[in-house]
Design a protein around this motif. Sequence first.
Motif, PDB file in Angstrom:
ATOM      1  N   CYS A  32      35.631  10.476  35.424  1.00 43.78           N
ATOM      2  CA  CYS A  32      36.670   9.911  34.560  1.00 43.78           C
ATOM      3  C   CYS A  32      37.548   9.000  35.413  1.00 43.78           C
ATOM      4  O   CYS A  32      38.031   9.405  36.469  1.00 43.78           O
ATOM      5  CB  CYS A  32      37.496  11.031  33.936  1.00 43.78           C
ATOM      6  N   GLU A  57      36.315  17.717  29.624  1.00 47.66           N
ATOM      7  CA  GLU A  57      36.348  16.271  29.805  1.00 47.66           C
ATOM      8  C   GLU A  57      35.000  15.637  29.450  1.00 47.66           C
ATOM      9  O   GLU A  57      34.167  15.372  30.310  1.00 47.66           O
ATOM     10  CB  GLU A  57      36.751  15.973  31.262  1.00 47.66           C
ATOM     11  N   GLY A  73      37.275  10.080  30.029  1.00 40.14           N
ATOM     12  CA  GLY A  73      37.221  11.457  29.554  1.00 40.14           C
ATOM     13  C   GLY A  73      38.087  11.567  28.303  1.00 40.14           C
ATOM     14  O   GLY A  73      39.151  10.957  28.235  1.00 40.14           O
TER      15      GLY A  73
HETATM   16 ZN    ZN Z   1      39.977  12.405  32.947  1.00 40.07          ZN
END
Ligand code: ZN
Length: 154
Positions: A32, A57, A73
Motif C-alpha cells: 500500500c 488491507e 489499500g
Molecule cells: Zn495502507
Amino acid sequence: MAYHIDGSIIQNFLTRNTRPIDIHSLPEDSECSICHNPYSPPDPAYLHPLHPDTETEYALQIVGRGACTHIFGRRCLERHIRAGQPWSHSCPLCRAEWFPPPRAGRWDAVVRVEDALNVLVRIQSDDENVMLEVESVERNLRGIREILYERRWL
Ligand SMILES: [Zn+2]
Ligand SMILES: [Zn+2]
C-alpha cells in the motif's frame, strides 16, 4: 473550520470508482503506497468495497476517474477520504480530483443554521404574535438549509 464530505458521496465513490484487485496480478513485493504494508491476500468472503467490520488491507484500484488508476489499500483509502482535510477529495499520488472539493464555508453555514433552528424550538410564548414570528424565522432558516444542501457537495 471542519471539512466535511457527506457519507453518501464516499459510499458512491467507493462503490462506483474503485474495484478490488487480485494481488496475484500485482508485482510480488507490492505494498500500500500510503501505509507501506503488504496487501492482504484475496478473501472469498470480501465484500467489495464497503467492508466496515475489518481492518484488512485489500488492494483497490481507482476506476472511471480519468487518468488516475492508482492502487491503494482500502483501509488507507477510506481513512484518506474521511480525514476531513482540504485534499481528502484527491489522489495522494497524482492529485487527480476524485470528486469536487469539500466546502468548508458551506458546511460552517449549515452548522450555524442547525444551531439557530435548535434554539427556536425551545422558544415558548403565550403571545400568539411572538410564536407566529418564530415560525416565520424557522421557515426562512429551513429554506436556507435546503439551499445549502441542494448541491450535494458539502
Ligand atoms: Zn495502507
Ligand atoms: Zn492517482
